[in-house]
Design an enzyme around this catalytic site. Sequence first.
Site, PDB file in Angstrom:
ATOM      1  N   ASP A 153       6.931  58.285   6.095  1.00 33.31           N
ATOM      2  CA  ASP A 153       6.454  59.450   5.349  1.00 33.31           C
ATOM      3  C   ASP A 153       7.468  60.567   5.581  1.00 33.31           C
ATOM      4  OD1 ASP A 153       5.085  61.252   3.842  1.00 33.31           O
ATOM      5  OD2 ASP A 153       3.157  60.944   4.821  1.00 33.31           O
TER       6      ASP A 153
HETATM    7  C1  BGC Z   1       3.029  62.960   1.938  1.00 35.92           C
HETATM    8  C2  BGC Z   1       3.379  61.688   1.186  1.00 35.92           C
HETATM    9  C3  BGC Z   1       4.315  62.026   0.057  1.00 35.92           C
HETATM   10  C4  BGC Z   1       5.539  62.718   0.620  1.00 35.92           C
HETATM   11  C5  BGC Z   1       6.539  63.105  -0.442  1.00 35.92           C
HETATM   12  C6  BGC Z   1       4.265  63.744   2.351  1.00 35.92           C
HETATM   13  O1  BGC Z   1       3.918  65.018   2.787  1.00 35.92           O
HETATM   14  O2  BGC Z   1       2.259  62.644   3.075  1.00 35.92           O
HETATM   15  O3  BGC Z   1       2.202  61.081   0.705  1.00 35.92           O
HETATM   16  O4  BGC Z   1       4.647  60.860  -0.637  1.00 35.92           O
HETATM   17  O5  BGC Z   1       5.158  63.886   1.283  1.00 35.92           O
HETATM   18  O6  BGC Z   1       6.057  64.157  -1.201  1.00 35.92           O
END
Ligand code: BGC
Length: 836
Positions: A231
Amino acid sequence: MGSLPVQTTFDVDDVLSQLTIAEKVALLSGIDFWHTAPVHRLGVPSIRVSDGPNGVRGTRFFNGVPAACLPCGTGLAATWDADLVRKGGALQGAEAIAKGASVILGPTTNMQRSPLGGRGFESFSEDPYLAGALSAATINGIQSTGVSATIKHFVCNDQEDQRQAIDSIITERALREIYLMPFQMAQRDSKPDCYMTAYNRVNGTHASESPRLIKDVLRGEWGFDGLTMSDWFGTYSTTEAIKAGLDLEMPGPSYIRGHLVNQALGCGKLLVPDVDERVREVLKLVKKTQALGIPENAPETTIDSPETSAFLRSLSSNGLVLLKNNHNILPLNKKKTTAVIGPNAAYASYCGGGSASLLPYYAVSPLDGIRKQMPEAKYALGAPAWKALPLMTRLTKTKTGEEGLTMTVFLDPPSVVHRKAIDEVFVNKSDILLVDYKHPLIKTSLYWIELNGTFTPERTTEYDFSMCCAGTGKIFVDGELVVDNETHQRPGNSFFGSGTAEEIGRVKLEEGKSYGIKVAFGTLPTMTFSSPGTTGFGAGGLRVGLERKAEIGIEIERAVQLAKEVDQVILCAGLNSEWESEGYDREHMDLPPGSDDLIKAVVAANPNTAVVIQSGTPVTMPWLKDVPAILQAWYGGNETGNAIADVVFGNTNPSGKLPLSFPIRNEDNPAFLNYKSERNRAVYGEDVYIGYRFYEKTNKEVAFPFGHGLSYTTFDITDLSVEDDDIDIFVSATVTNTGKVDGAQVVQVYFSQRNPSLNRPMKELKGFTKTFLKAGESKTVEIVISKKYATSFWDEARDAWVMEKDVFDVLVGDSSANTPLKAQVTVRRTEWWTGL
Ligand code: BGC
């Protein structure tokens, strides 16, 4: 960066054998927020990834290219229609291609342990079977277009509080039966190309560096042979993460790989084969997506069409859940005088907040949707329910008369007298996250911004201006300082937890006069404090609001007056993308201040009131007994308001069913004592008894049970028959539409073991099907269920699934609380199994 003409293919092993160490290391991290690293000399392009899970935003949070917005996860799951959800996935695939993205960061497949989860709206269900079936449907839809799906967040990112530090402490049994199961089903039924690891730890080890989760379970037991990515800013180690099997660090530029991988190779903590294994997965993914023919750095486009709108309208309306409908208050009669009241009426709450949010092609508010079908409907706000004031840009105009503000960018602070603007951009949404804003002259994350426009009030009254930011800022009205979020700043939840609380300033303005608005902002490095764990927000962002002063008591009085004047009322209340968002959980389960009082007062004034609730997760309903009709409408995407109007007026017969239980109070929910991060840990003390598994076992009354949903017609389910061939169980039943309108019913199949050797839930969903029936029509439905999945529990003594020799009741009905039909299945010999 130069770009590469579209390549058709390259040979992974060949490329791997020719890569230098530096090139290999580069491939292990993104180059920016949304792109992987290229190796042009060997024909390896950079590919684009984009959020998910309810639409494809493209490469910009700020001033993005508009996109189709689907209903939120719970809204999709409430359709209980895997085929429809698969089509939603296919639409997302097409949207990704339009945005030049080869990989979608979705679906979100975490679980709603508590009604308060900030991102509960993104996930499908509290039930692993429903979540697994719909994750697989989404992935199959996305991947049918050639675009790769990324199932996320693997695993136990079920709360936002301290989400990077929190340790989900959980028994192996609950982990397997509840939290891993939807991923396991998705792996079995849809083979996602990518997995995104969760931010949190699971039993002491961060998911992104857990050999147990990535190597043993995912790649070992389940045979996954695709790419794993962290993530965003969720890679926390160099060596451990690579050794555990984490292929790609996201986003870039790298902060924990890059030269640190060289260092680890130098000192022997990592060996070249460790790196090669990870690089191979990146190359495999890039190669696979080449078939899409998307050029590197492709322009972002839109593909909005009437067909998309029609599909989204039916997707959204099919997930609306009629919770209650005494005296058949709904559907409303179009001939009667009608008022639309409530904080959610005139604002389109089309999507939850955080990384799931996107700029939609358009968004229809409930009021707009209703007025399209009943232009004379009257309106009153009733009570403000915003957590942060509505965005300023809907009320301001630029020099050229456009609705919005003009943003000017400077490399110097306002104190530099003749500073020069380096960019001027039109802004139609004053919620500006600058992480992916780029300009060739901007080399660091320190710069300054001004927003300018005019505001002409419709009334002479007091107006509230507001700002929260990750940075520092001030708002001036005709040169007068009205909001100061610079000299005294308070930490808050904005900008994924990295920003300030909202500062509000009030000023009296005159009707018809044009006021000059100036917002001065310094980016994140100018902020006067910093929050731990919020690396990577670069330049930060700002959110600017404007609304006339609205006092709850006065607004309720106005609404009551209106309610008395009309035959019937639609009251639209609920939450929005500020109440339900990323980086924080909800503080309580109640509606915003004023909403409950509004509902009680309006129903007392006019008993012909139907309440429409928009929220991604349950809210308390202290007025439940007094309100005759309640419709749960989630966040419905572009077509939110039209879908609501369709059900309210009966063009669509509601057929949604709750994908999660609605408890009466938050205190009733099984995770109540164990939800927040307590010194960085959350004990999953309810074990396998999540949601209805707990309410059924403890016989606890709920507001509305899992699986519940009414219709404008009635159904009978009869003639249950269950057979099995030891591999599959064949459940069939006859469904009859016994009422006067066409409609759809969901047949739900639950399993219950008679004499298990340990405690098991009373009922567990193991199959379902939705069937459409004309008035008076009967159909036989058949549901095929895997016998081992339907009967097994996780045996911690053997580290394996076990189907015990026993009799199992097969319970069939239309909600977890209503399963009147019963048959049996027998397991003749105890057997253990692992894998898929
Ligand atoms: C989130 C993800 C997301 C990523 C990119 C993170 O803060 O937890 O689900 O895909 O950001 O935006």
